[in-house]
Design an enzyme around this catalytic site. Sequence first.
Site, short mmCIF file in Angstrom:
data_model
loop_
_atom_site.label_atom_id
_atom_site.label_comp_id
_atom_site.label_asym_id
_atom_site.label_seq_id
_atom_site.Cartn_x
_atom_site.Cartn_y
_atom_site.Cartn_z
N HIS A 18 -4.25 -0.60 -3.28
CA HIS A 18 -2.80 -0.86 -2.89
C HIS A 18 -2.06 -1.70 -3.53
O HIS A 18 -1.06 -1.77 -3.95
CB HIS A 18 -2.64 -0.75 -1.38
CG HIS A 18 -1.24 -0.78 -0.72
ND1 HIS A 18 -0.50 0.37 -0.70
CD2 HIS A 18 -0.27 -1.67 -0.68
CE1 HIS A 18 0.85 0.16 -0.02
NE2 HIS A 18 0.73 -1.26 -0.20
N GLU A 19 -2.48 -2.73 -3.35
CA GLU A 19 -2.15 -4.11 -3.82
C GLU A 19 -1.87 -4.37 -5.45
O GLU A 19 -1.18 -4.73 -5.94
CB GLU A 19 -2.89 -5.43 -3.18
CG GLU A 19 -2.58 -5.59 -1.79
CD GLU A 19 -1.30 -5.74 -1.20
OE1 GLU A 19 -0.26 -6.17 -2.16
OE2 GLU A 19 -0.85 -5.56 -0.11
N HIS A 22 1.21 -2.55 -6.70
CA HIS A 22 2.14 -3.58 -6.64
C HIS A 22 2.10 -4.63 -7.86
O HIS A 22 3.13 -4.98 -8.70
CB HIS A 22 2.50 -4.33 -5.40
CG HIS A 22 2.81 -3.48 -4.18
ND1 HIS A 22 3.69 -2.57 -4.12
CD2 HIS A 22 2.15 -3.17 -3.13
CE1 HIS A 22 3.75 -1.81 -3.12
NE2 HIS A 22 3.12 -2.42 -2.36
#
Length: 423
Positions: A18-19, A22
Site C-alpha cells: 500500500h505505502e 504512494h
Amino acid sequence: MTTIVTFIIVFGILVFVHEFGHYFFAKRSGILVREFSIGMGPKIYAYHKNGTTYTLRILPLGGYVRMAGLEDDGDTLAKGMPVGLVVNEQGIVEKINLSDKISLLNAIPVEVSDWDFDQALFIKGYENGDESEEVTYQVDHDALIVEKDGTEVQIAPLDVQFQSASLLNRMITNFAGAMNNFLLAIVAFFVVALLQGGVVSSTTTIGQIQANSPAAKAGLKVGDQVVKVNQTKVATFTELSSKITANPNKQLKFTVKRHNTLKTITVTPKKVISNGKAAGQVGIVAKQKIDHSLGAILGYGFKETWSVMVQIFQVLRNMFSGFSLNDLGGPVAMYSFTSQAAKYGPVSVITLLAFLSINLGIVNLLPIPALDGGKLLLNFIEAIRRKPIDPEKEMLLTLIGFAFLMILMVLVTWNDIQRYFFR
C-alpha cells in the site's frame, strides 16, 4: 508462533504494498518522499538515497511514507533551540543537527532565532552563545536535518511539497495505495491458482451431506444439482450458500436435478450464530471441479478479485440499513483469520492475503477525512471549485476524521476481543 510469524508477514506485505504505491507515484510526480519506513516505533536502521531516507523500525507492524508538506510531516525547530550547523566551503548549510544523541564534526553551535526552509532557505541565530550578533546562513535546497531521534531526512522546500504537484498527480498519488492493494490481490489469486494446479470452483452439485443435518432429513442426496431456491436460479455455490445463510429457520424450496429429473424438496436451514450474527445451515458441501487451462489460471486473479470486491460493496450497502460492529474487523479479527488460515497451509494464507488486501484497498477509498478516499474527495472538490481548499479547514476535517477512526478502531477492537476470545 506460526500464527504470529504469519500475521506479521501478511500484515507487513499489505502495508508495504500500500505505502509503496504512494511512494512510487509521489516520486514520479516530483513530490519529495522524506522517509519510507518499514515498521513503527524506534529506528533500527536508516539509509538515505535520492532524497528519501529508508528506515527499518522495531515494531514489525505497519509502516508509513512521509511526503513533504502533508499534515503528518513537519520539522521540530523552535526559537531558542540549540542546533549544530554543518556548512560547506561556500558557507551554505548542508546539515542541521537537532539531536543531542549525535555529535557532528565541525558543526557550528547556534541558538535559533528564525528560519525559512520553504522558500527563502535560510536559518538565523546566535553563534556560540553570543547574543550580541545575529548570524544568517543560507541553507542548501537539499540540506539534511538530523531529527531528535537521530534520523536524517531532507528539508522540504515548497517546490517539492505535495501541494506543489498538479491536481492530477496528487489524485493519482492518493489513489495509488489502494490501487496497489487491488493489484496485490490479483497476483495473490493468480499464485493460488498456480499452487492448486488450476482453478477450483464449487458447483451447485452436492458433494457431501452431513448426517442428521437438515439436508439429510429433507431427503437431499449426494449428486443432486441445486437449480433453484424459491424459484430463483442459482448458478454458483456462493449464490446457493448466500440463500441458505440469509434464511435461518425459514423453509426453502430447492429445485434439484436428480438423474435428469427435476424435483422440489423443502429444506429448513437450522439457525447458528456466526461472528455474532444469526445464519442458516443445511449441512451440505459442494462438489468441486478444477479447470487446468492456462486461460482459466490467468483470468482467475481478475475474476476472483472482482467477485470479492462485489461482495464487500454489498456488505457496505447493507450496513446502511442496519449497522453492526460485527460487520467490521480490526487487527484482532485479522489475527484470528490468520490463525485459522495458517492451519491449512500456504494456499489458505495467500487467499487470506488477497481478501484482506481488497478490504484494505476499499476501506481506504471510503470518503472519510484522514483516509485516502477522504483526500480524493477533497481533490474532486478542488477540481470543481478550481482552487485549493483552505489548509486550516482541510486540517480540521482531517483531525475530525482521524478522531472518528480512532474511536471506531477502539470499539471494533474491543468487540473483536469479545467475539474471538470470550464467546
